[in-house]
Design a protein around this motif. Structure first.
Motif, short mmCIF file in Angstrom:
data_model
loop_
_atom_site.label_atom_id
_atom_site.label_comp_id
_atom_site.label_asym_id
_atom_site.label_seq_id
_atom_site.Cartn_x
_atom_site.Cartn_y
_atom_site.Cartn_z
N UNK A 8 1.78 1.83 6.18
CA UNK A 8 0.94 3.27 6.39
C UNK A 8 1.75 4.20 6.99
N UNK A 9 2.76 3.69 7.88
CA UNK A 9 3.47 4.91 8.52
C UNK A 9 4.64 5.39 7.56
N UNK A 10 5.18 4.55 6.74
CA UNK A 10 6.18 4.83 6.07
C UNK A 10 5.56 5.79 4.82
N UNK A 19 -4.05 11.86 -2.58
CA UNK A 19 -5.17 11.24 -1.66
C UNK A 19 -6.16 10.81 -2.65
N UNK A 28 9.20 -2.02 6.52
CA UNK A 28 8.83 -0.87 7.35
C UNK A 28 7.16 -0.98 7.23
N UNK A 29 6.38 -0.48 8.16
CA UNK A 29 4.85 -0.31 8.26
C UNK A 29 4.71 0.49 7.01
N UNK A 46 4.89 11.50 2.76
CA UNK A 46 4.14 12.86 2.57
C UNK A 46 4.69 13.97 3.71
N UNK A 47 4.83 13.80 4.96
CA UNK A 47 5.64 14.76 5.68
C UNK A 47 6.95 15.10 4.87
N UNK A 48 7.73 14.24 4.63
CA UNK A 48 9.12 14.66 4.02
C UNK A 48 8.92 15.63 2.94
N UNK A 95 0.78 -1.11 0.00
CA UNK A 95 0.08 0.13 -0.09
C UNK A 95 0.94 1.13 0.12
N UNK A 146 2.97 7.92 5.02
CA UNK A 146 2.63 9.15 5.88
C UNK A 146 3.97 9.88 5.76
N UNK A 147 4.83 9.14 6.19
CA UNK A 147 6.19 9.95 6.32
C UNK A 147 6.71 10.42 4.99
#
Ligand SMILES: Nc1ncnc2c1ncn2[C@@H]1O[C@H](COP(=O)(O)OP(=O)(O)OP(=O)(O)O)[C@@H](O)[C@H]1O
Ligand SMILES: Nc1ncnc2c1ncn2[C@@H]1O[C@H](COP(=O)(O)OP(=O)(O)OP(=O)(O)O)[C@@H](O)[C@H]1O
Ligand SMILES: [Mg+2]
Ligand SMILES: [Mg+2]
Lengths: 376, 359, 522, 351
Positions: free
Chosen positions: D133-135, D274, D130-131, D140-142, D70, D137-138
């Motif tokens: 979903x978390x990665x 999204x 790595x997870x 995106x933040x980055x 995902x 989102x990361x």
């Protein structure tokens, strides 16, 4: 009374047990190393872009904890991140990806605002009214946030709509609708900015330890109390067991008598309620009025990072929230003392999240350098 | 494209604000050490941030001009979260190294926070752009957006039924439709829109005004789409009040071979690649305002700027300037109408809807 | 070229370790060309591991593999497949939402101009099916998930043959089949060996091994105990080799003394999540102190029926009563509290939370029991004690309540679940396939416990596709076919063959039942 | 011949997408709006343009998820793509006089840079488990952090100067065809290329061996592994592909049909990553359905603009929410998407 005392003691024991647990310890180490590594990369980028890296890091730290007002700002951000972080953690724990904390936060704050603005004229205009007003605001925020969280929960349960997507959409919608209502109906006559009137002076949390108009240690207290309650519920009650079990393995939860649909809706409701409470705290403690949600900090998104850094453990949310609050405060300080663009700090936060997402990376590194234990 | 290097020409304000900024502060840091009485000025952005090619950059530009003449050190603070203004303001007010002589706050998003802070820090002087706070240490500067937008409406209303052709771009005299593209649909930009409409109607009641809002000030793509939609619907001229996103409107004008009206600064100068479609710009001299306040600070003449300053047509602080390329092609009636409208507004014959700060 | 006199496969000294666990300890195995070689052993004896080594999934720590006399080392199944080895896994390796055709050709797609050449694939598959008498080619465009397990298994075999397998490994292929389907499989296996192919056949069932195989190798605790000629051995000898001691095959099935009716199911119809009627108008009742067995091939509505009884699913029509009280509308949780215990068929997904410790698992389905909470909060102390009790009484190994469920072998997991469900003192116990995939020792133990419960007056509803189990334990046996109870018989009065016919939708004398269009076996 | 399954899926997807389109049109008829003003050729053209970046990212994301990963970081990759496109075009031209060749070269650079970034991302996801979903989102933040940061370093502000974009290509005779000519033969080549990509993605996924592998990797990786195909290699390929496609989608925004990089707020990408995820879910993992869904979102965007233009007075802040509400309506109305069962699980051959 002794019941309560033993309860507290055994709770303390359990927390200690948890902390000594190898996996928790490992988690902590990973979080620290991830943070350090991300900061290092940030500093290298700063240096590569021709700025002073040492100054960057020292300013980051000074901006977070360098003096009382910096510390107050950090704790203020941390309080918000802890609250929203717990909101995220509750849902993630139960296996529901509530990415909509930001929207629930916005809606909760808005409900609290409505409560204060509409009820204030009905009450005596003095500090006697402060507590009932804020209590009302908090209740409304809980209700509104909960309802706004329940909505995607029900969409998932009754229509199979993926909650990751619906909650993201609901974030956009919350900001848009609240902005519209605010600008159209709550903007005082003649004012240009899409802000509501200022709340009555007596609405607010007393500064107590810190002399900051936007932070009260009570706000942090609210956040910590929420963490404690959530932790107790998750760890010590049948409902908490049901919730966590649903997250680990839904069929097993169903087998044990959990109604999975109801559990999803409940989880989302609770998560939304906590987010809503964060919204109330934001409106009352930080703003003292309400405004265009598009200009709000993205606590609800950063909270995802906080919760993940904490491995979705409500207790872990506390240090994680403090860390991110510190980065936030340090980042802002950098923004107005150095020429380094403050967006860099956002990028560093992203890197932390990325590294935290991949604990295997550090385990491998640990094995390679033969520093870490050889797990598995 | 016009000659010269594009970094210099595209966004005068942005470049001064960014590329040269490190130099500027570098210099001033040295000059600060050289002993003179350095004046320290901080400027905090609006949520749009610097580089918006609108009021943030203009405000900064005014300070930079002042810094060329006086010994001023500028600290640029970009903060796009309104909820942080409270803290940013107080942190700046409390700062002792340097001790800021003036803090410039861009946009009304700072108003609520300043209401608290102006009182809390009586020794700190503040300049608030686009709003005012009734305190002795606050200089509120508001430019009459509504008046300049009315003027823009006069320009559009005058030209839509006339012929004009410039470098392949033309007006359709048979269609009497003009357009407006706004950023966020709210009180502030609504004032631009309504006054613009009023200006158009003042010239010609039969002109149709098409309106669209982007929802933010950054999405050039949507701005482009809205403007194109309006050109498709027969608009000859589109006026925008969308800060950085407004570029999309100019782009759409070029594609549709029609014209547009810029905002805030003379955009035919700041965005010369679009000079062939920019018929004129509704300009407000924010830079002059910040310059003025900075100068007053240096000269210890606070009382001259303190209070609520509303700057409009009468003060020559806002006006419509014709495009540097297209302007010369416009018939005289344009200038005549603009001037007539200006006089009518000043002597009260015409009431422009809304107010300087919103609707 | 290959040496046709050499054995098809020769495994020498294979050792495979997982951390501290020695799954295979210097195992030798010789598979003769054109023969069937059975591998038997208890759970965890190392059968699957050995085969995974042969199939290139695991690299052995020591030992050599020779195929057709040539030494080989396989880095991946691709190498093994290239060497002519095919494997039909215990859990089918099929992609549920892809079609039969796509599954068969996966990894070996005939392509022309970059696209998969479906016509060529069709031709090849039809050819294979015609040769060995599979009906797989009738379903080529059907997604796997819409087919029964029997057909899925055939798809697996066709897949291996399609890849040109000369040697086929079948890991517990009979576990999910009716006796008739098993016979059909044995026919296919015979056809394959007649064609010169060689088979390794893994099973827990000694009679099957003796019936189908030429040679039998017994594994115990990772080591090969010995290889015997199938024609010259006995069940008792094999069992002794497997377990290392004598095994009693005839557990005495003392007649119970049934009391009042405890559980009644009346006219119950249940749909599955796709809306298909799975159980149709089922009525039955179980008395205290009685075991009612439900025999049937999986997928004939047993699962839906017991889910309606245990509250996992709401029936569309009909009523379920407990001691005469209508409980059709009660939630699962209320039914647990009212004394219905349930040993689920899916222990990995439902019966245990794999990542929880045994202590935490001891609470599963006991959350609302007063014994484990002091009003508001859970009492982990008492829950821990309870876990210890279960571990002690039900011989769960390792004896570590802090071990995670997933670290236990299947048999031990099952013992833990049975213990947890029985210790609640239920009035009714519903158990689905309680000994599936469980080794002989544990089976004995679980059966004994069931009989104890019966003696204690518990009403037991036992669903199993193992006929011997149903025959042995139950006082009455109901046979389900296509959602309905086709007959209820006294197990002492019928043979396994007769039961098998009922399960296949036929009357006991072999004539087709009128009930519905029935697909006969080959 | 199509296989039964994909036929069924195709049909459901088609029914869903068409149903939604029909609903939109019916709505227009129902409220008796001046339809001809509302649905203009120009609006359709812009809808196609708006669909382009979404569709590119969505098709990439579709492949990744179909193979079991995902990639929730599409939004982040789009930000990087938008930035790199603008930066490379600008740097190549030395800051001025950017030509079409510079722009196309920038697209190639975006593909390369996104490919490198996506490879790093894929290593974290696949090698280091790595997870997802978390990665994601990361990422995106980055993107939100480093995108504007890099812009500041380059241009002194979070946004680039105004940049030219890819010229429309006019096919001589075909461009004269009434409506279709303007939509497809006098349009940005990127619009056409994206349609080609969608068709090619469909063919590859459902008609080639690689497509089979992608499907199997997401549904039952063990089955693929035991068939002798390296599951993780398949996943590396799809994740890198998804990063490249999302990057290109971002570049389409900045230098394809847009006019440079804007780095304020949530950047110019503005949630399209999204929407792309929703597009492929709504398209039920079918590239053509996904393109249709992207077009639907493009059309929603244009619809609200057209409504404003013809003077239907809804507040802009509310009409701007149309696409998001549409997503909800779609998901709730057609919430059938079947997520590949192995999504989110890393795959190890041994241990
Ligand atoms: N991937 C693995 N990692 C660690 N240990 C394993 C793994 N696979 C198997 N084992 C261990 O190796 C031993 C042999 O397991 P194996 O699956 O080969 O048994 P089996 O004979 O096939 O059992 P069953 O009859 O249950 O299928 C067991 O003790 C098991 O715990
Ligand atoms: N990665 C692993 N680590 C530790 N043990 C494992 C691992 N994988 C499998 N096992 C153990 O190996 C044993 C057999 O594994 P396998 O996957 O073959 O299951 P199985 O053959 O179905 O077992 P059973 O027949 O007992 O249910 C189980 O006890 C399981 O717990
Ligand atoms: Mg920030
Ligand atoms: Mg096995």
């Amino acid at each position: 009374m002794s019941d309560a005392a033993t309860g507290v003691r055994s709770l303390a024991d359990r927390i200690a047990d948890h902390m000594l647990d190898a996996s928790v310890l490992e988690r902590v180490v990973i979080a620290l190393v991830a943070t350090a590594l991300a900061l290092l990369i940030g500093a290298v980028i700063v240096a590569a872009s021709g700025y002073d890296a040492v100054e960057f890091v020292s300013s980051l730290v000074y901006g977070a904890v360098g003096n009382a007002s910096n510390l107050a700002f950090m704790l203020r951000q941390s309080s918000m991140l802890i609250l929203t972080g717990v909101a995220v953690a509750v849902a993630f724990r139960a296996g529901v990806f509530n990415i909509g904390v930001q929207g629930q936060f916005v809606v909760g704050g808005f409900a609290a605002t409505l409560g204060i603005l509409f009820a204030a004229p009905l009450l005596p205009n003095s500090s006697i009214s402060a507590v009932p007003l804020m209590a009302l605001a908090a209740l409304l925020a809980l209700a509104a946030g909960g309802a706004y969280g329940a909505l995607p929960g029900m969409m998932k349960v009754y229509a199979g709509a993926n909650e990751v997507i619906t909650t993201i959409m609901l974030n956009f919608i919350a900001s848009g609708v609240v902005y519209f209502l605010l600008d159209a109906y709550l903007r005082p006559e003649g004012a240009a900015a899409p802000n509501t009137e200022q709340f009555p002076d007596y609405v607010g949390l007393p500064g107590l330890v810190f002399e900051s108009p936007s932070f009260s240690i009570l706000g942090l207290g609210v956040a910590l109390l929420t963490v404690a309650v959530v932790y107790l519920v998750m760890d010590r009650t049948g409902f908490g067991y049901d919730l966590v079990t649903s997250g680990y393995q839904e069929p097993a939860a169903k087998y044990s008598g959990v109604d999975p649909k109801r559990m999803i809706v409940r989880t989302m409701t609770i998560s939304g309620m906590i987010a809503g409470l964060a919204g109330a705290l934001f409106a009352i403690m930080i703003l003292g009025y309400y405004s265009d949600p598009n200009t709000f900090p993205t606590f609800g998104f950063d909270a995802i990072a906080v919760s993940l850094l904490a491995a979705n453990n409500p207790l872990g949310v506390i240090p994680a929230g403090l860390l991110f609050g510190g980065l936030d405060a340090g980042g802002q300080y950098i923004g107005f003392t150095l020429d380094v663009p403050s967006e860099l700090v956002d990028g560093v936060i992203g890197l932390i999240v990325l590294f935290v997402a991949a604990p295997e990376l550090f385990r491998a590194a640990g094995r390679y350098t033969s520093l870490g234990g050889d797990r598995e | 494209l016009s000659g010269g290097d594009s970094e210099e020409t595209t966004t005068t304000a942005a470049d001064d604000g960014g590329g040269d900024d490190s130099e500027t502060s570098g210099e001033t840091t040295e000059s600060g050490g050289s002993g003179g009485e350095t004046t320290n000025v901080a400027i905090v952005s609006s949520p749009a941030g610097f580089g918006d090619q609108a009021f943030n950059d203009l405000a900064l530009q005014g300070l930079q001009t002042a810094a060329e003449e006086y010994d001023i050190e500028i600290q640029q603070v970009e903060e796009t979260n309104q909820s942080n203004y409270q803290t940013v303001q107080s942190r700046l007010a409390e700062s002792t190294n340097p001790d800021y002589d003036l803090v410039v706050l861009v946009s009304y998003n700072h108003t609520q926070a300043l209401q608290t802070n102006a009182e809390a820090y009586p020794d700190q002087n503040w300049m608030l752009i686009n709003d005012s706070v009734d305190q002795p240490n606050v200089a509120g500067y508001t430019w009459a957006n509504h008046q300049m937008s009315f003027q823009a409406g006069v320009l559009a209303g005058t030209m839509t039924t006339r012929e004009l052709s410039y470098e392949g771009n033309s007006l359709d005299p048979d269609s009497s439709t003009v357009g407006f593209v706004g950023g966020v649909d709210g009180s502030l930009i609504n004032a631009f829109e309504r006054s613009y409409r009023a200006g158009v109607e003042w010239v010609d009641e039969n002109v149709d005004v098409r309106v669209g809002y982007i929802g933010n000030y950054t999405d050039t793509q949507t701005a482009n789409n809205i403007a194109t939609s309006q050109y498709d619907a027969g608009a000859d001229i589109v006026y925008h009040a969308a800060a950085a996103a407004g570029q999309g409107v100019f782009q759409a004008a070029q594609d549709a071979n029609r014209f547009a009206i810029g905002v805030d600064a003379d955009q035919s100068v700041t965005l010369p690649e679009y000079e062939d479609v920019i018929m004129g710009s509704a300009v407000k001299y924010i830079n002059e305002g910040t310059y003025e306040v900075a100068e007053a600070t240096v000269q210890d003449n606070w009382s001259a700027v303190q209070g609520a300053n509303i700057l409009g047509l009468e003060e020559d602080a806002v006006r419509v300037v014709l495009g540097q390329a297209v302007g010369g092609e416009l018939p005289d009636v344009v200038t005549e109408n603009l001037e007539a409208a200006r006089e009518a507004i000043i002597n009260g014959d015409v009431t422009v809807p809304c107010s300087a700060s919103g609707c | 070229m290959t040496d046709t006199t050499a054995p098809a496969v020769q495994l020498t000294d294979i050792t495979k370790r997982f951390g501290d666990v020695v799954a295979n300890d210097s195992v030798d195995l010789t598979l003769d060309r054109g023969s069937i070689h059975a591998v038997v052993g208890e759970n965890g004896a190392g059968k699957t591991t050995l085969m995974n080594v042969l199939y290139g999934l695991y690299e052995p720590n020591e030992g050599t593999i020779a195929v057709d006399g040539e030494p080989r080392s396989f880095d991946s199944p691709r190498d093994a497949i290239a060497a002519g080895i095919g494997m039909i896994h215990q859990h089918f390796q099929l992609v549920d939402n892809m079609t039969v055709l796509q599954n068969v050709v996966l990894g070996h797609e005939p392509s022309s101009r970059g696209l998969v050449d479906e016509q060529a694939a069709r031709r090849r598959i039809t050819e294979i099916c015609d040769t060995y008498g599979f009906s797989v080619d009738e379903h080529l465009d059907t997604p796997i998930e819409e087919l029964g397990l029997g057909i899925q298994q055939h798809v697996e075999i066709v897949k291996s043959l399609y890849r040109g397998a000369d040697t086929l490994i079948l890991d517990e292929p009979t576990a999910v089949l009716t006796p008739q389907e098993v016979e059909g499989l044995f026919d296919v296996m015979e056809a394959l060996t007649a064609d010169g192919r060689s088979l390794i056949f893994i099973t827990h069932k000694l009679d099957e091994a003796m019936h189908a195989a030429d040679d039998i190798t017994v594994l115990r605790d990772g080591s090969a105990v010995g290889t015997v000629d199938a024609a010259e051995t006995s069940q008792n000898e094999l069992a002794r080799m497997m377990v290392g001691r004598e095994v009693l095959f005839d557990v005495d099935s003392a007649e119970g003394t049934p009391g009042e009716v405890a559980l009644t199911v009346d006219g119950v119809t249940v749909r599955d999540e796709r809306g298909l009627e799975q159980a149709r108008d089922v009525s039955l009742s179980v008395r205290e102190g009685e075991i009612l067995g439900i025999a049937g091939v999986e997928g004939n509505g047993q699962q839906e029926l017991i889910e309606a009884i245990t509250g996992m699913r709401t029936p569309e029509r009909g009523t379920v009563s407990l001691q005469g009280r209508d409980i059709t509308e009660l939630s699962r949780r209320r039914r647990i509290e009212d004394g219905i215990s349930y040993v689920p068929g899916d222990r990995l997904e439902e019966g245990l939370v794999q990542d929880y410790t045994l202590v935490r698992n001891a609470l599963l389905s006991n959350q609302t029991m007063d014994a484990f909470s002091d009003g508001l909060f859970l009492d982990w102390q008492r829950i821990g004690d309870h876990a210890d009790e279960i571990i002690d009484e039900y011989d769960v190994r390792p004896r570590n309540p802090e071990a995670t469920a997933k670290s236990l072998s299947g048999g031990n997991q099952q013992k833990f679940i049975v213990g947890r469900e029985l210790e609640r003192d239920p009035s009714v116990l519903v158990a689905a396939h309680p000994t599936r995939g469980v080794d002989i020792g544990s089976i004995e133990f679980i059966h004994q416990r069931f009989q104890d419960m019966r003696e204690a007056g518990v009403a037991i509803l036992l669903v199993s596709s193992k006929l011997d189990e149903v025959q042995k334990l139950s006082d009455r046996t109901a046979v389900m076919y296509e959602g309905s109870v086709v007959d209820t018989v006294d197990p002492d009065d019928v043979t396994e063959e007769e039961l098998g016919l009922l399960m296949a939708g036929r009357a006991r004398d072999g004539t087709e039942r009128a009930a519905s269009g029935v697909e006969g076996d080959a | 011949m199509s296989t039964a399954r994909t036929l069924v899926d195709d049909r459901r997807t088609l029914v869903g997408v068409l149903g939604a389109l029909v609903a939109v049109i019916a709505l227009l008829l129902f409220v008796d709006l001046p339809g001809s003003d509302l649905v203009t050729v120009g609006a359709l053209e812009r809808a196609l343009q708006a669909a382009t970046p979404i569709a590119l990212a969505a098709i990439g994301g579709l492949y990744a998820e179909k193979s079991g990963v995902f990639n929730i970081g599409l939004e982040g990759f789009m930000i990087f793509g938008a930035l790199v496109g603008a930066a490379v075009a600008w740097l190549l031209a030395g800051g001025d006089g950017i030509t079409q060749a510079h722009l196309w070269a920038a697209f190639v650079a975006v593909a390369l840079v996104s490919g490198v970034l996506a490879t790093l991302f894929a290593v974290l996801l696949i090698r280091y488990e790595a997870n997802q979903i978390v990665a994601g989102l990361a990422v995106w933040f980055i993107g939100l952090g480093f995108g504007p940061f890099a812009a500041t370093v380059l241009w002194g502000g979070v946004s680039s100067p105004s940049l030219p974009n890819i010229d429309a290509v006019s096919v001589p005779v075909l461009a004269e065809i009434p409506v279709l000519g303007r939509l497809f033969f006098d349009a940005s080549p990127l619009v056409l290329l994206t349609i080609v990509v969608a068709v090619a993605a469909w063919v590859v996924l459902f008609r080639t061996r690689y497509g089979y592998w992608v499907q199997a990797a997401g549904e039952n990786p063990e089955a693929l592994d035991t068939a002798g195909v390296d599951v993780n290699r398949v996943r590396y390929a799809t994740v890198i592909f998804s990063g490249v496609m999302a990057g290109l989608g971002g570049a389409v925004l900045s230098i394809g049909i847009g006019s440079g990089f804007t780095g304020t707020g949530v950047t110019m990408v503005d949630g399209r990553g999204w929407i792309a995820i929703v597009a492929y879910l709504f398209g039920n993992y079918n590239p053509l359905g996904t393109y249709g869904a992207s077009l639907l979102f493009g059309a929603m965007d244009m619809l609200q603009i057209q409504l404003q233009t013809i003077g239907i007075s809804l507040p802009g802040s509310i009409t701007g929410l149309f696409p998001y509400v549409a997503v909800l309506v779609v998901l709730v109305g057609v919430g059938y998407t079947r997520v590949p069962s192995a999504v989110g699980e890393s795959y190890d051959t041994e241990e």
